[in-house]
Write a protein that holds these residues in place. Structure first.
Motif, short mmCIF file in Angstrom:
data_model
loop_
_atom_site.label_atom_id
_atom_site.label_comp_id
_atom_site.label_asym_id
_atom_site.label_seq_id
_atom_site.Cartn_x
_atom_site.Cartn_y
_atom_site.Cartn_z
N SER A 6 48.33 54.41 67.32
CA SER A 6 47.44 54.40 66.24
C SER A 6 48.06 53.99 64.65
CB SER A 6 45.85 54.24 66.16
OG SER A 6 46.04 55.56 65.77
N LEU A 7 48.81 54.62 64.51
CA LEU A 7 49.72 55.16 62.98
C LEU A 7 50.49 54.63 62.38
CD1 LEU A 7 49.63 59.19 64.04
CD2 LEU A 7 47.22 57.84 62.76
N GLY A 8 50.30 53.23 61.97
CA GLY A 8 50.22 51.92 61.43
C GLY A 8 51.36 52.21 60.36
N SER A 9 50.72 53.05 59.45
CA SER A 9 51.75 53.80 58.35
C SER A 9 52.49 55.47 58.28
CB SER A 9 50.42 54.09 57.34
OG SER A 9 49.31 52.99 56.82
N PRO A 10 53.58 55.09 57.00
CA PRO A 10 54.22 56.47 57.15
C PRO A 10 53.36 57.16 56.79
CG PRO A 10 55.21 54.44 55.65
CD PRO A 10 53.83 53.90 56.12
N SER A 11 54.27 58.76 57.22
CA SER A 11 52.86 60.15 56.53
C SER A 11 52.70 60.32 54.82
CB SER A 11 53.62 61.47 57.50
OG SER A 11 55.35 61.11 56.64
N SER A 12 52.42 61.27 54.06
CA SER A 12 52.09 61.57 53.06
C SER A 12 53.13 61.64 53.01
CB SER A 12 50.63 61.73 53.00
OG SER A 12 50.71 62.73 52.72
N ALA A 13 53.52 62.81 53.28
CA ALA A 13 54.89 63.22 52.91
C ALA A 13 56.42 62.17 53.13
CB ALA A 13 55.11 64.62 53.51
N ALA A 14 56.01 61.18 53.50
CA ALA A 14 56.89 60.12 54.25
C ALA A 14 56.65 59.54 52.36
CB ALA A 14 57.65 59.26 55.09
N ARG A 15 55.65 58.91 51.97
CA ARG A 15 54.96 58.10 50.78
C ARG A 15 55.24 58.21 49.74
NH1 ARG A 15 50.56 57.54 54.23
NH2 ARG A 15 49.35 58.42 52.31
N ALA A 16 55.49 59.97 49.85
CA ALA A 16 54.67 61.07 48.18
C ALA A 16 56.83 60.44 48.27
CB ALA A 16 54.89 62.20 49.04
N LEU A 17 57.73 61.13 48.76
CA LEU A 17 59.20 60.84 48.75
C LEU A 17 59.97 59.73 47.84
CD1 LEU A 17 60.19 62.96 51.99
CD2 LEU A 17 60.34 63.34 49.42
N ALA A 73 67.58 68.32 56.91
CA ALA A 73 68.53 67.99 55.49
C ALA A 73 67.81 66.46 55.03
CB ALA A 73 69.72 67.70 56.69
N LEU A 74 66.84 65.57 55.97
CA LEU A 74 66.55 64.20 55.10
C LEU A 74 66.00 64.46 54.56
CD1 LEU A 74 66.54 62.41 58.54
CD2 LEU A 74 68.21 62.04 56.90
N VAL A 75 64.67 65.38 54.57
CA VAL A 75 64.03 64.96 53.43
C VAL A 75 64.69 66.01 52.60
CG1 VAL A 75 61.61 66.70 53.11
CG2 VAL A 75 61.79 65.91 54.83
N ASP A 76 65.40 67.12 52.33
CA ASP A 76 66.20 67.93 51.22
C ASP A 76 66.79 66.79 50.05
OD1 ASP A 76 65.40 70.43 52.16
OD2 ASP A 76 67.06 71.19 52.98
N GLY A 77 67.32 65.91 51.03
CA GLY A 77 67.98 64.68 50.18
C GLY A 77 67.08 64.00 49.54
N TRP A 78 66.45 63.26 50.14
CA TRP A 78 65.35 63.01 48.97
C TRP A 78 64.67 63.56 48.00
CZ3 TRP A 78 62.26 58.24 49.07
CH2 TRP A 78 63.31 56.89 50.19
N LEU A 79 64.44 64.48 48.32
CA LEU A 79 64.02 65.15 46.94
C LEU A 79 65.11 66.16 46.15
CD1 LEU A 79 61.92 68.19 49.11
CD2 LEU A 79 61.20 66.36 48.33
N GLU A 80 65.75 65.53 46.28
CA GLU A 80 67.31 65.95 45.44
C GLU A 80 67.50 65.17 45.08
OE1 GLU A 80 72.18 67.00 45.66
OE2 GLU A 80 71.04 67.78 47.11
N ARG A 81 67.64 63.70 45.06
CA ARG A 81 67.49 62.49 44.63
C ARG A 81 66.44 61.84 43.98
NH1 ARG A 81 69.32 60.36 49.43
NH2 ARG A 81 67.15 59.61 50.02
N ASN A 82 65.05 62.43 44.12
CA ASN A 82 64.20 62.34 43.58
C ASN A 82 64.05 63.16 42.36
OD1 ASN A 82 62.98 60.15 45.06
ND2 ASN A 82 61.88 61.55 46.88
#
Length: 157
Positions: free
Chosen positions: A100-111, A144-153
């Motif tokens: 029932s969770l049809g949206s990305p997580s808050s962490a993913a949305r924030a990134l 590593a994926l989260v690290d990559g997003w944070l580095e780009r952001n």
């Protein structure tokens, strides 16, 4: 079983001292908060892809075997820290709820919205697991994926 209590915490802000109401939950087991770790690592942080984000439902159900492997690995870590398996949510119950969770997580949305910092339970779990001699490639990839997003952001900020 849990009991709730309210208290007020004073915080210093530029406007002066602010009192914030805080709800505390007290559990019979000190390990109940660890129950979220498996859910966060198996679903919420796996919403993060290299160039996009996806709903939690898709992160969990696009490869249910991989999701189960991450989930059970985190549960094993929690048990090694002293948690009782009965205090943790069974995988099947979590996987069913994720439908029932049809949206990305808050962490993913924030990134995806350019946040230069987010809460890093993924990195916390990886670090604690390493101290126990545990490692899982799927968790390393997620971190590593989260690290990559944070580095780009951070470069954009």
């Amino acid at each position: 079983m849990s009991a709730s209590s309210f208290l007020r915490i004073a915080v210093c802000a530029s406007e002066g001292k602010i009192e914030l109401p805080v709800k505390l939950k007290v559990y019979d087991s000190i390990f109940v908060p660890l129950a979220k770790w498996a859910m966060l690592l198996a679903g919420n942080y796996r919403c993060v892809l290299k160039e996009s984000v996806r709903p939690i439902k898709d992160a969990v159900h696009s490869d249910l075997a991989a999701t189960r492997a991450v989930y059970e690995w985190v549960v094993t870590l929690c048990v090694s820290l002293g948690a009782d398996r009965k205090d943790l949510v069974p995988f099947e119950k979590y996987a069913n709820a994720a439908l029932s969770l049809g949206s990305p997580s808050s962490a993913a949305r924030a990134l995806a919205n350019g946040a230069p910092n987010i809460e890093r339970v993924d990195r916390l779990v990886k670090t604690i697991a390493a101290q126990k001699g545990m490692r899982l490639d799927a968790v390393d990839e997620t971190v590593a994926l989260v690290d990559g997003w944070l580095e780009r952001n951070r470069k954009k900020a």
